[in-house]
Design a protein around this motif. Structure first.
Motif, PDB file in Angstrom:
ATOM      1  N   ASP A   1       0.826  -1.207   0.000  1.00 62.01           N
ATOM      2  CA  ASP A   1       0.000   0.000   0.000  1.00 62.01           C
ATOM      3  C   ASP A   1       0.860   1.257   0.000  1.00 62.01           C
ATOM      4  N   GLN A   2       2.018   1.186   0.650  1.00 61.58           N
ATOM      5  CA  GLN A   2       2.891   2.356   0.748  1.00 61.58           C
ATOM      6  C   GLN A   2       4.340   1.898   0.657  1.00 61.58           C
TER       7      GLN A   2
ATOM      8  N   LYS B   1       1.293  -2.337   4.497  1.00 67.62           N
ATOM      9  CA  LYS B   1       0.174  -2.977   3.814  1.00 67.62           C
ATOM     10  C   LYS B   1      -0.859  -3.370   4.856  1.00 67.62           C
TER      11      LYS B   1
END
Length: 144
Positions: free
Chosen positions: A124-125, A141
């Motif tokens: 996610d990042q 995540k």
């Protein structure tokens, strides 16, 4: 109301490709112990493996006298991973990895250069930053 402490573990490896299997086993074992599903476990293992391989090969030229620290923290569904490079140079790749055209890559017969794009799709990042003159990669995540 039940309160659960975050689960965490850490490992230090020298910058040798021979340690990539140890990293994969470490991440897999951590996530399986947390009872996460196989698909997400495999995705996270792949992402961490790619970042660690980049640090070993590109940032440290496979210098086994250098080392990396990995920290895994699972708080509820959120997984945070920090990979800290203790090498002598800063390794700060560009922020967002490009989203390459896979068909063009295959047609051109190109190899390599896909790793960070894959990591960006899985996690996610993804961010790289400097801390105490060391390069740190933070991955996160939310696991379902």
């Amino acid at each position: 109301m039940a309160f659960s402490f975050p689960m965490q573990d850490r490992i230090r490896i020298s910058c040798s490709r021979q340690n990539l299997q140890q990293v994969r086993d470490f991440v897999r074992g951590f996530l399986l112990e947390a009872k996460r599903n196989d698909l997400q476990v495999n995705q996270v293992v792949l992402a961490v493996d790619e970042v660690v391989a980049n640090f070993i090969i590109h940032a440290n030229n496979e210098d086994a006298s250098q080392f990396l620290d990995l920290l895994l923290v699972l708080a509820g569904p959120r997984l945070d991973i920090e990979i800290e490079d203790h090498g002598n140079t800063l390794f700060l790749p560009p922020g967002k990895a490009p989203n390459p055209d896979l068909r063009a890559y295959i047609q051109q017969g190109r190899k390599g250069g896909m790793g960070m794009a894959l990591v960006s799709r899985i996690m996610d990042q993804v961010e790289f930053f400097e801390r105490n003159s060391h390069t740190v990669c933070h991955l996160s995540k939310v696991l379902t």
